[in-house]
Design an enzyme around this catalytic site. Structure first.
Site, PDB file in Angstrom:
ATOM      1  N   LYS A 100     -14.635  83.600  14.886  1.00  0.00           N
ATOM      2  CA  LYS A 100     -14.271  84.971  14.487  1.00  0.00           C
ATOM      3  C   LYS A 100     -13.555  85.698  15.632  1.00  0.00           C
ATOM      4  O   LYS A 100     -12.507  86.296  15.440  1.00  0.00           O
ATOM      5  CB  LYS A 100     -15.537  85.758  14.074  1.00  0.00           C
TER       6      LYS A 100
ATOM      7  N   ARG B 186     -22.458  83.524  27.964  1.00  0.00           N
ATOM      8  CA  ARG B 186     -23.369  84.469  27.325  1.00  0.00           C
ATOM      9  C   ARG B 186     -24.815  83.995  27.394  1.00  0.00           C
ATOM     10  O   ARG B 186     -25.094  82.805  27.235  1.00  0.00           O
ATOM     11  CB  ARG B 186     -22.970  84.680  25.863  1.00  0.00           C
TER      12      ARG B 186
ATOM     13  N   ARG C 180     -30.094  82.312  15.677  1.00  0.00           N
ATOM     14  CA  ARG C 180     -28.890  82.991  15.153  1.00  0.00           C
ATOM     15  C   ARG C 180     -28.414  82.328  13.868  1.00  0.00           C
ATOM     16  O   ARG C 180     -28.017  83.009  12.915  1.00  0.00           O
ATOM     17  CB  ARG C 180     -27.772  82.974  16.204  1.00  0.00           C
TER      18      ARG C 180
HETATM   19  P1  AP5 Z   1     -15.664  82.280  19.038  1.00  0.00           P
HETATM   20  O1  AP5 Z   1     -14.333  82.698  18.554  1.00  0.00           O
HETATM   21  O2  AP5 Z   1     -16.205  82.939  20.272  1.00  0.00           O
HETATM   22  O3  AP5 Z   1     -16.735  82.313  17.830  1.00  0.00           O
HETATM   23  P2  AP5 Z   1     -17.420  83.536  17.095  1.00  0.00           P
HETATM   24  O4  AP5 Z   1     -17.419  83.236  15.649  1.00  0.00           O
HETATM   25  O5  AP5 Z   1     -16.795  84.822  17.538  1.00  0.00           O
HETATM   26  O6  AP5 Z   1     -18.883  83.347  17.667  1.00  0.00           O
HETATM   27  P3  AP5 Z   1     -19.950  84.387  18.230  1.00  0.00           P
HETATM   28  O7  AP5 Z   1     -21.002  83.577  18.934  1.00  0.00           O
HETATM   29  O8  AP5 Z   1     -19.284  85.444  19.059  1.00  0.00           O
HETATM   30  O9  AP5 Z   1     -20.518  84.956  16.947  1.00  0.00           O
HETATM   31  P4  AP5 Z   1     -21.854  85.640  16.778  1.00  0.00           P
HETATM   32  O10 AP5 Z   1     -21.662  86.181  15.421  1.00  0.00           O
HETATM   33  O11 AP5 Z   1     -23.062  84.809  16.988  1.00  0.00           O
HETATM   34  O12 AP5 Z   1     -21.912  86.637  18.028  1.00  0.00           O
HETATM   35  P5  AP5 Z   1     -21.740  88.216  18.152  1.00  0.00           P
HETATM   36  O13 AP5 Z   1     -21.165  88.490  19.475  1.00  0.00           O
HETATM   37  O14 AP5 Z   1     -21.104  88.782  16.936  1.00  0.00           O
HETATM   38  O15 AP5 Z   1     -15.601  80.680  19.279  1.00  0.00           O
HETATM   39  C1  AP5 Z   1     -16.736  79.984  19.766  1.00  0.00           C
HETATM   40  C2  AP5 Z   1     -16.248  78.826  20.662  1.00  0.00           C
HETATM   41  O16 AP5 Z   1     -15.514  77.893  19.869  1.00  0.00           O
HETATM   42  C3  AP5 Z   1     -15.283  79.253  21.780  1.00  0.00           C
HETATM   43  O17 AP5 Z   1     -15.519  78.458  22.915  1.00  0.00           O
HETATM   44  C4  AP5 Z   1     -13.877  78.968  21.202  1.00  0.00           C
HETATM   45  O18 AP5 Z   1     -12.938  78.654  22.220  1.00  0.00           O
HETATM   46  C5  AP5 Z   1     -14.166  77.761  20.304  1.00  0.00           C
HETATM   47  N1  AP5 Z   1     -13.325  77.742  19.102  1.00  0.00           N
HETATM   48  C6  AP5 Z   1     -12.960  78.797  18.319  1.00  0.00           C
HETATM   49  N2  AP5 Z   1     -12.236  78.369  17.272  1.00  0.00           N
HETATM   50  C7  AP5 Z   1     -12.160  77.008  17.385  1.00  0.00           C
HETATM   51  C8  AP5 Z   1     -11.553  75.998  16.600  1.00  0.00           C
HETATM   52  N3  AP5 Z   1     -10.872  76.285  15.487  1.00  0.00           N
HETATM   53  N4  AP5 Z   1     -11.682  74.699  17.006  1.00  0.00           N
HETATM   54  C9  AP5 Z   1     -12.371  74.387  18.146  1.00  0.00           C
HETATM   55  N5  AP5 Z   1     -12.955  75.305  18.941  1.00  0.00           N
HETATM   56  C10 AP5 Z   1     -12.854  76.611  18.558  1.00  0.00           C
HETATM   57  O19 AP5 Z   1     -23.275  88.682  18.096  1.00  0.00           O
HETATM   58  C11 AP5 Z   1     -24.164  88.428  19.165  1.00  0.00           C
HETATM   59  C12 AP5 Z   1     -25.500  89.098  18.880  1.00  0.00           C
HETATM   60  O20 AP5 Z   1     -25.326  90.535  18.787  1.00  0.00           O
HETATM   61  C13 AP5 Z   1     -26.188  88.716  17.561  1.00  0.00           C
HETATM   62  O21 AP5 Z   1     -26.947  87.539  17.679  1.00  0.00           O
HETATM   63  C14 AP5 Z   1     -27.064  89.962  17.310  1.00  0.00           C
HETATM   64  O22 AP5 Z   1     -28.197  89.954  18.147  1.00  0.00           O
HETATM   65  C15 AP5 Z   1     -26.170  91.097  17.765  1.00  0.00           C
HETATM   66  N6  AP5 Z   1     -25.305  91.619  16.675  1.00  0.00           N
HETATM   67  C16 AP5 Z   1     -23.941  91.566  16.623  1.00  0.00           C
HETATM   68  N7  AP5 Z   1     -23.476  92.151  15.507  1.00  0.00           N
HETATM   69  C17 AP5 Z   1     -24.578  92.569  14.819  1.00  0.00           C
HETATM   70  C18 AP5 Z   1     -24.748  93.232  13.579  1.00  0.00           C
HETATM   71  N8  AP5 Z   1     -23.673  93.542  12.793  1.00  0.00           N
HETATM   72  N9  AP5 Z   1     -26.009  93.510  13.167  1.00  0.00           N
HETATM   73  C19 AP5 Z   1     -27.088  93.192  13.927  1.00  0.00           C
HETATM   74  N10 AP5 Z   1     -26.999  92.567  15.140  1.00  0.00           N
HETATM   75  C20 AP5 Z   1     -25.743  92.269  15.578  1.00  0.00           C
END
Ligand code: AP5
Length: 213
Positions: free
Chosen positions: A13, A160, A171
């Site tokens: 994402k 992270r 998660r």
């Molecule tokens: P990346 O693009 O970083 O993936 P992502 O989907 O953004 O993953 P996140 O871990 O950031 O998602 P998340 O939803 O768990 O975390 P968030 O910060 O929202 O890609 C991942 C890796 O893969 C990278 O190394 C990249 O280079 C690689 N990659 C990408 N695309 C690729 C491809 N096509 N092929 C190969 N490699 C690829 O949330 C963190 C925490 O915050 C949550 O656990 C929760 O505690 C809290 N939180 C956040 N939002 C909320 C909410 N709305 N409500 C409640 N709690 C919340």
């Protein structure tokens, strides 16, 4: 245009949102990034958020809805990419109400489909630039050999706290239990656009473009 990027942790994402920001001049609203900023502020709320995030659990709806509301008020005339929000049905309802309040509508909800093995491999190899947020991966996009971020030249490579297998398991469970019901919610509204997130970032980008039109 306002879109949601919906998908499990590691689906890509953040990676795709950054491309859209560069190419379509949209504003990325990542609740994960906003919460990490709150966490770094050292306030009481920030400390509470830090504990919840480290465990891989969801922060309360009230806190994240408040953060999004603030951003929408500030940049009401822009197109938004919602990255990691909404994650519960209550958040989806709140987003509907906020968009309506600002006379906005949702163009599409992009559901990024990636299998669990690939998610684990991606997350445990991820690092980001602490200055510009560029996302790297030890396997597919390694941090440059010279030690400097390719985007901004910083040497601040970060990993992270929640990118470990224990938090990731929580998660993922949270995603399937609390967030995946949104797939049916947006399907019923005719907004859901599933894409295969298993390809390279450029292949995924291409699929995304087709869905956005
Ligand atoms: P990346 O693009 O970083 O993936 P992502 O989907 O953004 O993953 P996140 O871990 O950031 O998602 P998340 O939803 O768990 O975390 P968030 O910060 O929202 O890609 C991942 C890796 O893969 C990278 O190394 C990249 O280079 C690689 N990659 C990408 N695309 C690729 C491809 N096509 N092929 C190969 N490699 C690829 O949330 C963190 C925490 O915050 C949550 O656990 C929760 O505690 C809290 N939180 C956040 N939002 C909320 C909410 N709305 N409500 C409640 N709690 C919340």
């Amino acid at each position: 245009m306002n879109i949601i990027l919906l998908g499990p942790p590691g689906a890509g994402k953040g990676t795709q949102a950054r491309k859209l920001v560069d190419e379509r001049r949209m504003i990325q609203l990542s609740t994960g990034d906003m919460l990490r900023e709150a966490k770094d502020s050292g306030t009481e709320m920030g400390n509470r958020v830090a504990e919840v995030m480290a465990r891989g659990e969801l922060v309360t709806d009230e806190i994240v809805i408040g953060l999004i509301e603030e951003k929408l008020e500030k940049d009401a005339n822009c197109g938004f990419i919602f990255d990691g929000f909404p994650r519960t049905l209550a958040q989806a309802d709140a987003l509907d109400a906020l968009l309506a309040k600002h006379g906005k509508s949702l163009h599409a909800v992009i559901e990024m489909r990636v299998n669990d093995d690939a998610l684990v491999a991606r997350i445990t190899a991820r690092s980001t630039c602490g200055v510009c947020g560029e996302v790297y991966n030890d396997q597919t996009k390694p941090w440059p050999e010279g030690g400097k971020c390719a985007n901004c030249g910083s040497t601040d490579q970060k990993r992270r706290a929640d990118d470990n297998e224990d938090s990731l398991r929580t998660r993922l469970m949270g995603y399937y239990k609390q967030t995946s019901p949104l797939i049916g919610y947006y399907y019923a509204k005719g907004k859901l656009r599933p894409i295969d997130g298993m390809g390279t970032p450029d292949e995924v980008r291409h699929e995304l473009e087709i869905q956005l039109g």
